[in-house]
Design a protein around this motif. Sequence first.
Motif, short mmCIF file in Angstrom:
data_model
loop_
_atom_site.label_atom_id
_atom_site.label_comp_id
_atom_site.label_asym_id
_atom_site.label_seq_id
_atom_site.Cartn_x
_atom_site.Cartn_y
_atom_site.Cartn_z
N MET A 66 0.83 -1.19 0.00
CA MET A 66 0.00 0.00 0.00
C MET A 66 0.87 1.26 0.00
O MET A 66 1.92 1.27 0.62
CB MET A 66 -0.87 0.00 1.25
N GLN A 105 -4.20 -1.34 -4.30
CA GLN A 105 -4.61 -1.33 -2.90
C GLN A 105 -4.92 0.09 -2.45
O GLN A 105 -5.90 0.34 -1.75
CB GLN A 105 -3.50 -1.92 -2.02
N SER A 153 0.40 -2.46 -4.97
CA SER A 153 0.27 -1.39 -3.97
C SER A 153 -0.64 -0.28 -4.49
O SER A 153 -1.44 0.28 -3.74
CB SER A 153 1.64 -0.81 -3.63
N ARG A 178 -5.08 -8.38 -1.59
CA ARG A 178 -3.87 -9.19 -1.57
C ARG A 178 -4.24 -10.68 -1.56
O ARG A 178 -3.62 -11.49 -2.24
CB ARG A 178 -3.01 -8.85 -0.35
N SER A 179 -5.27 -11.05 -0.77
CA SER A 179 -5.71 -12.45 -0.73
C SER A 179 -6.32 -12.87 -2.07
O SER A 179 -6.07 -13.95 -2.57
CB SER A 179 -6.74 -12.66 0.37
N ALA A 237 -11.04 -14.97 3.86
CA ALA A 237 -10.35 -13.68 4.00
C ALA A 237 -11.33 -12.59 4.42
O ALA A 237 -11.01 -11.75 5.27
CB ALA A 237 -9.67 -13.32 2.67
N ALA A 272 -8.28 -3.18 0.84
CA ALA A 272 -6.94 -3.24 0.27
C ALA A 272 -6.25 -4.54 0.69
O ALA A 272 -5.59 -5.20 -0.12
CB ALA A 272 -6.11 -2.03 0.72
N ARG A 273 -6.42 -4.93 1.93
CA ARG A 273 -5.83 -6.20 2.38
C ARG A 273 -6.49 -7.38 1.68
O ARG A 273 -5.85 -8.35 1.33
CB ARG A 273 -6.00 -6.36 3.88
N LEU A 277 -10.98 -10.40 7.99
CA LEU A 277 -10.80 -8.94 7.99
C LEU A 277 -11.96 -8.21 8.66
O LEU A 277 -12.01 -7.00 8.65
CB LEU A 277 -10.62 -8.45 6.55
N THR A 283 -9.06 0.21 3.98
CA THR A 283 -7.82 -0.54 4.20
C THR A 283 -8.09 -2.03 4.27
O THR A 283 -7.26 -2.83 3.84
CB THR A 283 -7.10 -0.08 5.48
N ALA A 284 -9.25 -2.41 4.81
CA ALA A 284 -9.59 -3.83 4.84
C ALA A 284 -9.78 -4.35 3.42
O ALA A 284 -9.34 -5.46 3.09
CB ALA A 284 -10.84 -4.07 5.68
#
Lengths: 515, 450
Positions: free
Chosen positions: A1, A161, A158, A236-237, A183, A232-233, A187, A229-230
């Motif tokens: 990020m 994200q 990034s 990734r998953s 996921a 964004a995470r 989160l 932000t969740a």
Amino acid sequence: MLTKDLLRVSRRGGSYRPEFIGRESRPLAAKLIGTYQGHVGEKRGTLEEAVDAIEREEADFKLVRGFAALLDREGDFETVAPLPPERARRVAFEAAEAVGVASDDERERAIAQAADDLAVKPDDIESSLYADRDCNQELAAFDSRWEPDSLIEQYNLSLAQTALFDATEVRLKSDDPRALVTAVKRLGLMYEIEQPDAETGTEGALADQRTVVVTGPDRLFRRTRRYGTAFARLLRSVAATSEWELTATVEDHGTEREMTLRAGDVSVPGVDPVAEPSYDSGVESDFAARFEALDLDWDLQREPDLLETGASVMIPDFAFDYRYADFRVYFEVMGFWTPEYVEKKLGQLANVEDVELIVAVDESLGVGEEIAARDHRAIPYSGTVRVKDVVDVLREYEDDLVADATADLPAKIRPDGDVTTMKSVAEEYGVSVDAIKDREFPDHERLGQLLVRPAVLSTIAEELSTGMSLTETESVLDDYDLTDTSAVLSAVGYRVAWDGLSGGTLEERETQADE
Amino acid sequence: MTITLGFEDGTLRIESDRESDPDLDSLPGVEVDPRSSTARAPAHHYAAIRDVLRAVDADVDDAVHDTGPVSLATSYELREYQQDALDAWLDSNRRGVLELPTGAGKTVIALAAMAACDEPTLVVVPTIDLLEQWQRELETEFDAPIGRLGGGEQRVEAVTVATYDSAYLRADELGDKFGLVVFDEVHHLGAEGYQDIARLLAAPDRLGLTATFERPDGAHETVAELVGSRVYSIDTDELAGDHLAPYEIRRIEVELTPEERAEYDEVQGTFVDYVRSSNINFTSGSDYLQLVKRSGNDPQAREALLAKQRAREIMMNADNKRRQLGRILDRHREDRIIVFTAHTELVYDLSERFLIPAITNETGASERREILERFREGAYSRIITANVLDEGVDVPDANVGVVLSGSGSEREFTQRLGRILRPKDDGGRAILYELVSSETAEERVAQRRR
């Protein structure tokens, strides 16, 4: 990020899309990696000036800053000073308090006194004073994970994200829905399943997948960026699976925009997407292997998609897709676990949406009747699930499907070719061979799985003669794409007089053989 | 029928075990949530929902708070206006904002409010310095462990102090832990993100403290909705003489050196040229934003922006200001002095030059605490800081303030003034010096805020 000020997006034509980079950015990536490598042992301030200089040469300063932000995390920055800076400061400030510093002379006296107190040289005080400020720290080591290509890959991830920071809702599809739901829960997000018919346009591996609509708890009451932000995470998953599609609603300075990301846009450096999900019990993997060994008219799908059950989802272990129709039967293997597990499963089965579902249930659970009471087919098993039991149930569906398919077929079928097979005729109608086996073929003679026009058979009869070798005979039949030698020969009144194991000659069939 | 109330990630989950119950979504703030097949409301509606259910005498299983009452007592004796303020808040169903000038003892009123409620309490503050200060006060006053969220620590206790940032990040998880929430400098709650703190907490009792309630952007209306409206207000004039020291302002104009002037003119010229060639006319702040936006993909706009920043740096860092500061330090050798400036780099430059302890956002928590402690004790008589002490931090007995390069916002100015509005032991007047560069844009900024 990245931080939001480094976000680069295109809004061309009302769209909202991160400005992903490709190979054209390799030289810049390499240059920045080199700059960091070249500044090992120097102050951060000096390194930043070097990065600033590159920034001024480049058209896109945010890209330069974005790369630098990622590289910064790879460096070890350390304070290098003759004295612990905080101590040097305290002693210098105390000395200044005693002297009363308002001029350069007074300052010099205070420094001298501080040096005296610590028994060091005045220069040691000077060079230690603020050596622990970020800008004065030295880059001690730079062992970067990134090569130019992987830096670009990481940058794109990034960047995507960062774009999700402003998302208020995310809609997802993935070929690994279990990973997705896991996921989402991890989160602290919530989800709903959308039925596939509401969706249009998705093709390929995701065509059968249902859309998972992901939001945060507070989203019910207002559009909020709190869960950005969740999200964004979550990306990734998601990006670690092999096929996926993400559509986010982004709040862009008061305007709502839609952003779509797919597997080709971003990936996770160093992570190979796991295409095949693992089995969570031996019973399941064993069943899959044995089922696939049979060549049935059903395709086995592993953890096929998400089924809604009340406010939650269940992911059945398998689905069987019928090859000749858009028909799917789900299959869940219910092993012996804990009473809570059984309770939860029964709850899911009671509430699951209206689909065809077979449940294999360990006999020792004694819940077969309860499952049947929930309108699902229960197959008891002990130890391993018997494939035959499942195939028997599928056969019942198949009978219905064949009956449905047959109802739409003409009573008399007239294929175009002189020679064809039952299979290709069935395929032409999009049905199984079973569905056409009782039809009439007035223009053709049916020889086993072959359909041949009588005229072809007459021609062949003329080309063949008693005493012809088997090899010659087969080459004649090959000319007409006739593969089933014995059925054809029989139809034209010949048979093979075998001579040893492989060779032979033609002879006329005896009359009584026809009777 | 039983209605179950539970807390879930910053929301209230509401269920009822009978279909014949009244519609749950007729309760305040409640909506049907298809994701969980329950009803749900933002947590801040808890007090209202609870009151409605009580009024209709519903059978309620209330599992929102998983904490019991605590016992808090304070030994402070409230001044008359402080007692009035507290009473006004208690009379407004323990909700609302108190508006009092800096130095009027807002903390003391909050402590008394906490003692009156006897509930687990979260205090939310804007800066690390206030975090430290509140923690110290609470530890002194209450015989209980004090939790802290922020400045590198994350520890929750029945009484906890948190920065707005930490509270924002953890609100959905902490929302069921407190019965009372105190927002120090509550005007911060108007910011979009920080609103979440008040939205996601279930705490029924809410107290806001500020020196300036109304905001030009109207965000105080949101604050009123989430915390309660202004229930008490008293201004500086009413308190001055009684409780606050009078002060005087001395404004000193500083000339740029010829070199600075030359560079200033050059970079300012670059900026002005760009502005003339573009369609931006800088009549409002949004035009500046426009320039920042353009600089993302327009190298010329970027160059102009950098030039403008350099021009500002020159006038803020003007060398003569350093000399002038030396003169002030020389003149006030027996006084206690706080120097303010907006620029971190300038803080460190002056800290090194005059060996004055510095506090900026780079300063670690323990060193920050030590410097303030030493200043309070008198071991240090001077301190320099970059804005971080702007709001409400007690710095007792400082009688000289020096502002270098102010930003021109009214709030900042009054609150900086407030910093030195402390009664002096010998009754002497406090002095505020304002150093501005002459004949630059900065001068106009200083005039605008008069």
